[in-house]
Design an enzyme around this catalytic site. Structure first.
Site, mmCIF file in Angstrom:
data_model
loop_
_atom_site.group_PDB
_atom_site.id
_atom_site.type_symbol
_atom_site.label_atom_id
_atom_site.label_comp_id
_atom_site.label_asym_id
_atom_site.label_seq_id
_atom_site.Cartn_x
_atom_site.Cartn_y
_atom_site.Cartn_z
ATOM 1 C CB SER A 64 -0.934 -0.061 1.209
ATOM 2 O OG SER A 64 -1.827 1.002 1.223
ATOM 3 C CG ASP A 281 -3.366 3.703 -1.045
ATOM 4 O OD1 ASP A 281 -4.008 3.481 -2.095
ATOM 5 O OD2 ASP A 281 -3.387 2.932 -0.069
ATOM 6 C CG ASP A 285 -6.506 0.286 -0.487
ATOM 7 O OD1 ASP A 285 -5.711 1.242 -0.379
ATOM 8 O OD2 ASP A 285 -6.462 -0.722 0.260
ATOM 9 C CD GLU A 377 -9.925 3.357 8.261
ATOM 10 O OE1 GLU A 377 -9.865 2.878 9.393
ATOM 11 O OE2 GLU A 377 -9.018 3.218 7.416
ATOM 12 C CB ALA A 378 -10.368 10.779 8.626
ATOM 13 N N GLY A 505 -2.281 -0.188 15.203
ATOM 14 C CA GLY A 505 -2.297 -1.586 14.780
ATOM 15 C C GLY A 505 -1.183 -1.870 13.788
ATOM 16 C CB THR A 506 0.132 -0.284 11.014
ATOM 17 O OG1 THR A 506 0.109 1.116 11.329
ATOM 18 C CG2 THR A 506 -1.230 -0.687 10.491
HETATM 19 C C1 16G Z 1 -4.477 -0.194 8.092
HETATM 20 C C2 16G Z 1 -5.922 -0.177 7.669
HETATM 21 C C3 16G Z 1 -6.411 1.237 7.591
HETATM 22 C C4 16G Z 1 -6.205 1.935 8.913
HETATM 23 C C5 16G Z 1 -4.766 1.846 9.346
HETATM 24 C C6 16G Z 1 -4.617 2.350 10.764
HETATM 25 C C7 16G Z 1 -7.092 -1.662 6.138
HETATM 26 C C8 16G Z 1 -7.137 -2.219 4.749
HETATM 27 N N1 16G Z 1 -6.099 -0.811 6.372
HETATM 28 O O1 16G Z 1 -3.662 0.388 7.122
HETATM 29 O O2 16G Z 1 -7.765 1.188 7.262
HETATM 30 O O3 16G Z 1 -6.596 3.278 8.834
HETATM 31 O O4 16G Z 1 -4.352 0.504 9.318
HETATM 32 O O5 16G Z 1 -3.303 2.263 11.181
HETATM 33 O O6 16G Z 1 -7.914 -1.989 6.979
HETATM 34 P P1 16G Z 1 -2.904 2.408 12.707
HETATM 35 O O7 16G Z 1 -3.571 1.286 13.472
HETATM 36 O O8 16G Z 1 -1.442 2.347 12.721
HETATM 37 O O9 16G Z 1 -3.417 3.748 13.179
HETATM 38 MG MG MG Z 2 -3.810 1.021 0.342
#
Ligand code: 16G
Ligand code: MG
Length: 541
Positions: A64, A281, A285, A377-378, A505-506
């Protein structure tokens, strides 16, 4: 099969001591770490397909908006939706199995989930433009071959195109058929629906599209062949940042994430004042609109804006079609939605708003509870989903006037124009263009529908982000004990104040969001909450 899996697996050894997790967007990390993960995701895809009686599962290889050296992999369920939640854990389990235990874990999942190994398994897959893609595809292929899975390689696609094709494949020849099973079928469907929805209207001026130097570039160039030019009842599109040959430029100083976080247009954009611009992006998506206002400078039209625009348009059409009382229309947001957008939907549009945790799968699921569910999402990821009842009403309602007939036809066109499987930058872009053309709105008029509350997002590094546990769609902390009370006390001192903290979450960090009546108050509130989180997270600064 056991010996085949074992032999194939030995070509894709797992890096020692690395813990993998299927997160909100699948597995995502440095591409060099992903070989074994992709191989094992291939095994999971085979299991998932067999479990569902041989329905086709999608596998997308992409990272992404991440930098070029990263990559990722995620699974798509038969109707084009995100992988069912419980299977994220099975994927994680298999990804973390020791090399010598891969077959054992595979078989134990098969047994636990009562999967018949003789059932056929089918997979389709694609990748984005990253240089690591082809090698990772080889790892996937080794898994598909070892498990006797039938497959189709769609080569380069956007993520939403793969979602679309997964649904088309599984519904082909049924009354639920979603379209022709080919990339060309996707363009034809969107192109035709766009023409029907525009009904000869023109968009004013041109639209500059920043493709993040990702797979969206060549795919948009293809789509453009299927849509009329501005003078012909369509849109004049100027494509920028569509270089997919230089690996290092992917998502570099361009793309939706750059524009949203930096609050500025990519330096390569030559668009003039009041000209519509949008950014995708890296896997197309997500989409963000923006323009330069000669008075106020850079203006962002983010996911909240697209959601409110779509909800207001579809709400009006449903009323004109005489269907307002029959259909439940609603908007789904996350806690990051600007408070002003939530108020606008509830008070001005008179529609209900539901808040879910971050991550598309949660929003999508909540949106399916409405007859027309608009979710965004924003950050620009979102779409609209229609219930079977809504689709039936659009196609069977007898119009009582030409105006009703016209509204019904536009609604039917929108159901084909919108990619209902997942947020899709190409399809969302055509939706926005359609609505602006119908309303004869400039981006400025769109921007004026409501005024965003000033807000600030802060990334806070803590010793262990996992101690931050939330409830109430991530808006309230339940742990660490007492932190939420202190947040509430601080927030109560600010006019229109709102703030929340959640573990990302990332990334290995806690994110703090704050909004308030003025810019300086929003900044002040954000930094106070961030300091509190840092303190309670076990790091004093
Ligand atoms: C992922 C999610 C996105 C979300 C982001 C939050 C999908 C396909 N992608 O990229 O929607 O906004 O995580 O990231 O669900 P964070 O948990 O680091 O704030
Ligand atoms: Mg993407």
């Amino acid at each position: 099969m056991d010996s085949k899996i074992l032999a194939a697996s030995s070509k894709h050894p797992k890096p020692v001591d690395h813990l993998f997790q299927y997160g909100t967007a699948g597995f995502r990390m440095k591409a060099t770490l992903l070989d074994s993960v992709v191989f094992r995701v291939g095994l999971v895809a085979a299991l998932r397909s067999r479990k569902l009686g041989g329905q086709t599962i999608g596998v997308m290889i992409t990272a992404s908006h991440n930098p070029p050296e990263d990559n990722g992999v995620k699974l798509v369920d038969p109707m084009g939706e995100m992988l069912e939640n419980s299977w994220e854990a099975y994927s994680t389990e298999l990804a973390n199995a020791k090399d010598e235990d891969v077959v054992k874990v595979y078989r134990s999942l098969e047994e636990k989930l009562k999967i018949n190994p003789d059932t056929a398994s089918r997979v389709i897959y694609a990748r984005d433009t990253r240089p690591s893609g082809p090698k990772l595809v080889q790892a996937l292929l080794d898994a598909l071959n070892a498990t006797g899975t039938e497959y189709t390689d769609y080569k380069l696609l956007t993520t939403p195109q793969l979602h679309y094709l997964t649904r088309c494949t599984n519904t082909e020849g049924t009354p639920q058929s979603y379209g022709e099973v080919s990339e060309k079928g996707y363009y034809e469907k969107l192109g035709k629906a766009f023409k029907r929805a525009m009904k000869g209207r023109k968009t004013v001026g041109s639209l500059t599209v920043d493709c993040a130097n990702g797979v969206g570039g060549p795919k948009l160039a293809e789509l453009v062949k299927y849509i009329p030019a501005g003078s012909d009842g369509g849109v004049d599109i100027k494509i920028i940042n569509d270089d997919v040959l230089k690996a290092e430029v992917l998502n570099h100083e361009c793309g939706a994430d750059y524009v949203k976080t930096k609050q500025r247009a990519p330096p390569t954009s030559k668009a003039g004042n009041n000209e519509r611009c949008c950014s995708y992006d890296g896997d197309a998506d997500r989409i963000i609109y923006y323009f330069n206002d000669p008075e106020h400078g850079f203006r962002l039209l983010d996911g909240d804006r697209i959601a409110t625009l779509a909800a207001s348009f579809i709400g009006d059409l449903a009323r004109e079609a005489g269907l307002a009382s029959e259909l439940k229309i609603g908007v789904v947001q996350t806690a990051y939605a600007n408070g002003a957008s939530t108020k606008y939907v509830e008070k001005t549009l008179g529609l209900p708003v539901v808040c879910t945790p971050t991550g598309v799968k949660w929003l999508h699921h909540a949106a399916t509870k409405f007859d027309v569910g608009v979710y965004f999402e924003a950050n620009g990821h979102g779409t609209v989903v229609f219930s079977q009842q809504a689709l039936k009403a659009f196609s069977t309602k007898e119009p009582e006037s030409p105006a009703q007939a016209s509204a019904l036809e536009t609604l039917r066109a929108l159901t084909d124009l919108i990619n209902q499987t997942v947020g899709d930058a190409l399809s969302d872009m055509l939706l926005v263009e359609t609505i602006l053309a119908h309303k004869s709105w400039t981006p400025k008029e769109w921007d004026l529908t409501y005024t965003d509350l000033p807000n600030r997002l802060v990334r806070v590094e803590v010793a262990n982000r996992n101690i931050f546990k939330t409830t109430n769609a991530e808006r309230t902390l339940v742990e660490p004990q007492g932190t939420q009370d202190r947040i509430d006390q601080l927030v109560s001192k600010f006019k229109d104040g709102r703030s929340f903290a959640r573990a990302s979450g990332t990334e290995d960090a806690v994110r703090v969001y704050a909004e308030a009546a003025t810019r300086s108050e929003a900044d002040d509130l954000a930094s106070k909450i961030a300091a509190l989180v840092k303190h309670d997270g076990g790091m004093t600064s």
